[in-house]
Design a protein around this motif. Structure first.
Motif, PDB file in Angstrom:
ATOM      1  N   LEU A 154       0.835  -1.198   0.000  1.00 44.64           N
ATOM      2  CA  LEU A 154       0.000   0.000   0.000  1.00 44.64           C
ATOM      3  C   LEU A 154       0.871   1.249   0.000  1.00 44.64           C
ATOM      4  O   LEU A 154       0.639   2.184  -0.765  1.00 44.64           O
ATOM      5  CB  LEU A 154      -0.923   0.001   1.229  1.00 44.64           C
ATOM      6  CG  LEU A 154      -2.282  -0.696   1.079  1.00 44.64           C
ATOM      7  CD1 LEU A 154      -2.126  -2.179   0.808  1.00 44.64           C
ATOM      8  CD2 LEU A 154      -3.133  -0.479   2.325  1.00 44.64           C
ATOM      9  N   THR A 155       1.875   1.275   0.872  1.00 43.64           N
ATOM     10  CA  THR A 155       2.772   2.438   0.944  1.00 43.64           C
ATOM     11  C   THR A 155       3.476   2.677  -0.381  1.00 43.64           C
ATOM     12  O   THR A 155       3.564   3.815  -0.858  1.00 43.64           O
ATOM     13  CB  THR A 155       3.808   2.244   2.064  1.00 43.64           C
ATOM     14  OG1 THR A 155       3.152   2.328   3.326  1.00 43.64           O
ATOM     15  CG2 THR A 155       4.898   3.311   2.006  1.00 43.64           C
ATOM     16  N   LEU A 185      22.417   7.548  -4.139  1.00 37.92           N
ATOM     17  CA  LEU A 185      22.823   6.559  -3.142  1.00 37.92           C
ATOM     18  C   LEU A 185      22.021   6.677  -1.840  1.00 37.92           C
ATOM     19  O   LEU A 185      22.267   5.939  -0.894  1.00 37.92           O
ATOM     20  CB  LEU A 185      24.327   6.730  -2.838  1.00 37.92           C
ATOM     21  CG  LEU A 185      25.267   6.437  -4.013  1.00 37.92           C
ATOM     22  CD1 LEU A 185      26.713   6.733  -3.617  1.00 37.92           C
ATOM     23  CD2 LEU A 185      25.137   4.969  -4.447  1.00 37.92           C
ATOM     24  N   LYS A 186      21.067   7.592  -1.811  1.00 29.74           N
ATOM     25  CA  LYS A 186      20.223   7.718  -0.615  1.00 29.74           C
ATOM     26  C   LYS A 186      19.337   6.489  -0.450  1.00 29.74           C
ATOM     27  O   LYS A 186      18.992   5.812  -1.423  1.00 29.74           O
ATOM     28  CB  LYS A 186      19.346   8.965  -0.717  1.00 29.74           C
ATOM     29  CG  LYS A 186      20.100  10.276  -0.537  1.00 29.74           C
ATOM     30  CD  LYS A 186      19.135  11.456  -0.618  1.00 29.74           C
ATOM     31  CE  LYS A 186      19.876  12.767  -0.403  1.00 29.74           C
ATOM     32  NZ  LYS A 186      18.950  13.928  -0.500  1.00 29.74           N
ATOM     33  N   PHE A 187      18.962   6.201   0.789  1.00 27.69           N
ATOM     34  CA  PHE A 187      18.044   5.099   1.084  1.00 27.69           C
ATOM     35  C   PHE A 187      16.604   5.614   1.094  1.00 27.69           C
ATOM     36  O   PHE A 187      16.354   6.798   1.347  1.00 27.69           O
ATOM     37  CB  PHE A 187      18.355   4.501   2.458  1.00 27.69           C
ATOM     38  CG  PHE A 187      19.647   3.712   2.519  1.00 27.69           C
ATOM     39  CD1 PHE A 187      20.330   3.388   1.358  1.00 27.69           C
ATOM     40  CD2 PHE A 187      20.157   3.299   3.747  1.00 27.69           C
ATOM     41  CE1 PHE A 187      21.514   2.668   1.423  1.00 27.69           C
ATOM     42  CE2 PHE A 187      21.335   2.574   3.811  1.00 27.69           C
ATOM     43  CZ  PHE A 187      22.014   2.263   2.644  1.00 27.69           C
ATOM     44  N   LEU A 188      15.659   4.725   0.819  1.00 26.31           N
ATOM     45  CA  LEU A 188      14.247   5.067   0.977  1.00 26.31           C
ATOM     46  C   LEU A 188      13.911   5.155   2.458  1.00 26.31           C
ATOM     47  O   LEU A 188      14.291   4.283   3.245  1.00 26.31           O
ATOM     48  CB  LEU A 188      13.358   4.019   0.310  1.00 26.31           C
ATOM     49  CG  LEU A 188      13.386   3.963  -1.230  1.00 26.31           C
ATOM     50  CD1 LEU A 188      12.580   2.771  -1.723  1.00 26.31           C
ATOM     51  CD2 LEU A 188      12.851   5.254  -1.822  1.00 26.31           C
ATOM     52  N   ASP A 189      13.193   6.198   2.828  1.00 20.11           N
ATOM     53  CA  ASP A 189      12.787   6.392   4.222  1.00 20.11           C
ATOM     54  C   ASP A 189      11.414   5.740   4.435  1.00 20.11           C
ATOM     55  O   ASP A 189      10.373   6.403   4.414  1.00 20.11           O
ATOM     56  CB  ASP A 189      12.735   7.887   4.540  1.00 20.11           C
ATOM     57  CG  ASP A 189      12.553   8.151   6.031  1.00 20.11           C
ATOM     58  OD1 ASP A 189      12.199   7.203   6.758  1.00 20.11           O
ATOM     59  OD2 ASP A 189      12.738   9.314   6.443  1.00 20.11           O
ATOM     60  N   PHE A 190      11.409   4.418   4.599  1.00 18.70           N
ATOM     61  CA  PHE A 190      10.154   3.683   4.725  1.00 18.70           C
ATOM     62  C   PHE A 190       9.377   4.081   5.969  1.00 18.70           C
ATOM     63  O   PHE A 190       8.139   4.076   5.961  1.00 18.70           O
ATOM     64  CB  PHE A 190      10.433   2.174   4.743  1.00 18.70           C
ATOM     65  CG  PHE A 190      10.634   1.587   3.373  1.00 18.70           C
ATOM     66  CD1 PHE A 190       9.555   1.387   2.512  1.00 18.70           C
ATOM     67  CD2 PHE A 190      11.907   1.246   2.937  1.00 18.70           C
ATOM     68  CE1 PHE A 190       9.746   0.859   1.255  1.00 18.70           C
ATOM     69  CE2 PHE A 190      12.095   0.717   1.675  1.00 18.70           C
ATOM     70  CZ  PHE A 190      11.014   0.518   0.826  1.00 18.70           C
ATOM     71  N   LYS A 191      10.077   4.450   7.028  1.00 23.84           N
ATOM     72  CA  LYS A 191       9.384   4.838   8.249  1.00 23.84           C
ATOM     73  C   LYS A 191       8.505   6.058   8.018  1.00 23.84           C
ATOM     74  O   LYS A 191       7.318   6.077   8.382  1.00 23.84           O
ATOM     75  CB  LYS A 191      10.397   5.123   9.361  1.00 23.84           C
ATOM     76  CG  LYS A 191       9.750   5.456  10.700  1.00 23.84           C
ATOM     77  CD  LYS A 191      10.802   5.679  11.783  1.00 23.84           C
ATOM     78  CE  LYS A 191      10.120   6.022  13.094  1.00 23.84           C
ATOM     79  NZ  LYS A 191      11.120   6.276  14.187  1.00 23.84           N
ATOM     80  N   GLN A 192       9.053   7.086   7.351  1.00 27.41           N
ATOM     81  CA  GLN A 192       8.283   8.307   7.089  1.00 27.41           C
ATOM     82  C   GLN A 192       7.181   8.053   6.055  1.00 27.41           C
ATOM     83  O   GLN A 192       6.065   8.559   6.180  1.00 27.41           O
ATOM     84  CB  GLN A 192       9.208   9.415   6.597  1.00 27.41           C
ATOM     85  CG  GLN A 192       8.520  10.764   6.427  1.00 27.41           C
ATOM     86  CD  GLN A 192       7.876  11.269   7.706  1.00 27.41           C
ATOM     87  OE1 GLN A 192       8.532  11.322   8.757  1.00 27.41           O
ATOM     88  NE2 GLN A 192       6.588  11.612   7.665  1.00 27.41           N
ATOM     89  N   MET A 193       7.496   7.230   5.032  1.00 26.55           N
ATOM     90  CA  MET A 193       6.495   6.930   4.008  1.00 26.55           C
ATOM     91  C   MET A 193       5.328   6.149   4.606  1.00 26.55           C
ATOM     92  O   MET A 193       4.161   6.397   4.277  1.00 26.55           O
ATOM     93  CB  MET A 193       7.132   6.155   2.849  1.00 26.55           C
ATOM     94  CG  MET A 193       8.067   7.000   1.986  1.00 26.55           C
ATOM     95  SD  MET A 193       8.451   6.256   0.374  1.00 26.55           S
ATOM     96  CE  MET A 193       9.345   4.792   0.872  1.00 26.55           C
ATOM     97  N   ASN A 194       5.635   5.204   5.483  1.00 23.22           N
ATOM     98  CA  ASN A 194       4.566   4.450   6.145  1.00 23.22           C
ATOM     99  C   ASN A 194       3.711   5.362   7.028  1.00 23.22           C
ATOM    100  O   ASN A 194       2.489   5.212   7.096  1.00 23.22           O
ATOM    101  CB  ASN A 194       5.157   3.321   6.990  1.00 23.22           C
ATOM    102  CG  ASN A 194       5.598   2.133   6.148  1.00 23.22           C
ATOM    103  OD1 ASN A 194       5.054   1.889   5.076  1.00 23.22           O
ATOM    104  ND2 ASN A 194       6.591   1.393   6.631  1.00 23.22           N
ATOM    105  N   THR A 195       4.354   6.308   7.707  1.00 19.11           N
ATOM    106  CA  THR A 195       3.620   7.248   8.565  1.00 19.11           C
ATOM    107  C   THR A 195       2.659   8.099   7.733  1.00 19.11           C
ATOM    108  O   THR A 195       1.491   8.271   8.084  1.00 19.11           O
ATOM    109  CB  THR A 195       4.608   8.170   9.309  1.00 19.11           C
ATOM    110  OG1 THR A 195       5.460   7.374  10.132  1.00 19.11           O
ATOM    111  CG2 THR A 195       3.857   9.167  10.176  1.00 19.11           C
TER     112      THR A 195
END
Length: 535
Positions: A103-104, A128-138
């Motif tokens: 969903l995210t 080279l940045k990482f995906l910020d899954f924590k913020q996207m999920n929020t």
């Protein structure tokens, strides 16, 4: 005052190749307002939205006339990307989700949030940045909660009910920053009644946040429940804009389809109807035609009548003739002159006196790389073995008879061509359609099934085709079954008209019955409303 409007479309006009499809339409939507947009298929709703979103089909065909204002500023939106930048979003009728994504991931697609890491800091590269899954999920959770969708944001879309998918589509739009206007295109078409109620509640929550909503639907009861105001289009023109509190389902139905109808059929049709016998009977017919599924309907068609089949796109009206002709998997019973047809057997249908003019002239109706004369006789050659010279051990096509028949059809139907040997691929769309009709008539059928017979034909040619159908019916006694999205055309020549909704017969009307009843049936509200009145 002007500044209170998120969207103003003023005196919008649009023509395609000389055919004016929008004729000075006005539409205004305020901040935090739910504004319904109503109209039959072909009323101009899609073209108006194409103008709003700057779709290529508008700009590649000469643009449009009029003004589009967003927050009071005059804008000429050149592309859907620009529309999104101006704060316009759209919840499509067709899902735009990736099943294998969560969903995210679907909600944040192309708007992913990234965070720095040691590699990015060392090499100074954003890639080279990482995906910020924590913020996207929020963020995703916030949008899903707004809609009351209690599903974990890490769940994959594949396998979810269609109702949930619709809410995910909406969550993606409201997650976008700077959204001012959301267009909902038939959002409840795939939802159950309870899901539709939840969606309407969610729309009201979104509107309370100050986001304007343009709500395109055919469900009139939902307009009354959800919308503050309603605009109705008909034949490319603005019929009215009014507050929903000052109207009702019946009036909306009448405004949506009402028009002056010129009846061209015989005046004594009603008297004849009472003495006609059933020539074609459909019992619990089911047709598995994608997008036009028929879900168990029954009809009796009388000998010598012109029987119309109407309804909105995707409701099943097109599937009926295709099922009768065996072009899609069909169940139930089809009884022709008291004898059962073999289901899913096109040859049997043709041999027993049926002929069909398909709505898909290029895919089904024509051999594009063959001549006009060959297209006209090809079915009759195979089914009736006409236009043949028969010898003891072989048959040969009678070129003279084929040419004579082609010249007659070209003259009768006014097929604009260089001659009977011209390839059908090189004809205009309208003339291709006439060749399809000529091929069906060459079979000399007892019953002629025609599906969208005037699609892609200019106004003058439309009248010619309709007059021809009336002539065939009157002079030859031919029974004609005509499915069309053009309700006005059905009402102009048919004895009776069945309106199809959700794959079933919503009701059967006479052409001079009230606009209100036609509108209610088209919207699938007739039986529901009358069952309430009977209680």
């Amino acid at each position: 005052m002007e500044e209170q409007y998120v969207l103003q479309m003023k005196n919008i006009e649009k023509s395609y190749f000389g055919n004016k499809v929008l004729k000075g339409v006005d539409l205004s939507v305020k901040k935090g307002e739910i504004h319904a947009l109503l109209g039959e298929n072909g009323a101009g709703k899609s073209t108006l939205m194409n103008v709003l979103f700057g779709m290529p089909v508008i700009h590649s065909t000469g643009g449009f006339e009029g003004e589009v204002r967003i927050d009071g500023a005059n804008m000429n939106v050149k592309s859907p990307k620009e529309a999104m930048e101006f704060g316009i979003g759209m919840v499509h009728q067709e899902f735009m989700l990736i099943p294998g994504f969560t969903l995210t991931e679907n909600i944040k697609l192309n708007r992913e949030i990234t965070k720095k890491n040691f590699l990015n800091r060392i090499f100074k590269k954003d890639t080279l940045k990482f995906l910020d899954f924590k913020q996207m999920n929020t963020d995703s959770r916030e949008s899903l909660d707004t809609l009351g969708l209690d599903i974990e944001e890490w769940v994959k879309v594949a396998g979810l009910p269609v109702g949930h998918m619709q809410f995910i589509e909406i969550a993606r739009e409201i997650d976008k920053k700077g959204i001012k206007l959301l267009v909902f295109d038939e959002p409840t078409a795939v939802l159950t009644e309870s899901e539709a109620d939840n969606l309407i509640a969610s729309m009201k929550k979104i509107a309370q946040r100050g986001i304007a909503i343009l709500f395109i639907t055919h469900r009139l009861d939902e307009v009354i429940k959800a919308a503050d105001n309603v605009t109705i289009l008909r034949d490319g023109e603005l019929v009215t804009t009014r507050k929903t509190k000052d109207t009702n389902v019946g009036e909306l139905a009448e405004l949506m389809v009402g028009r002056k109808i010129e009846l061209t059929k015989s005046e004594d049709n009603e008297e004849k109807d009472n003495n006609r016998e059933v020539v074609l009977s459909l019992k619990n017919l089911k047709v598995d035609m994608p997008g036009e599924e028929v879900k168990g309907m029954s009809l009796d068609i009388m000998k010598g009548e012109i029987f119309g089949i109407g309804g909105l796109a995707g409701q099943g009206k097109i599937g009926i003739a295709n099922g009768i002709m065996g072009l899609y998997e069909t169940e139930g019973e089809i009884i022709l002159n008291g004898e059962k047809l073999n289901l899913n057997d096109t040859k049997d249908s043709l041999k027993k006196g049926l002929a069909f003019v398909s709505e898909d002239r290029r895919g089904v109706g024509l051999l594009l790389d063959e001549s006009i004369e060959q297209n006209i006789v090809v079915t009759t050659l195979q089914i009736k073995e006409k236009f043949l010279k028969k010898f003891a051990i072989f048959n040969q096509i009678d070129r003279g008879a084929v040419r004579k028949n082609a010249l007659k059809m070209i003259n009768d139907l006014d097929i604009r061509c260089t001659g009977p040997e011209q390839y059908t691929r090189r004809l205009s769309g309208g003339n291709q359609q006439k060749v399809c009709i000529a091929r069906a008539l060459t079979l000399e059928p007892k019953i002629l099934l025609v599906s969208e017979p005037t699609r892609g034909i200019d106004i003058g040619a439309k009248k010619l085709v309709l007059d021809l159908l009336v002539k065939l019916n009157k002079e030859l006694g031919m029974t004609i079954v005509m499915a069309s999205s053009e309700l006005g055309e059905l009402r102009s020549i048919c004895n009776r008209i069945a309106i199809i909704s959700k794959g079933k017969v919503e009701g059967i009307l006479r052409p001079d019955d009230s606009d209100r009843d036609f509108g209610l049936m088209m919207a699938g509200e007739y039986r529901k409303l009358h069952s309430k009145e009977a209680i």
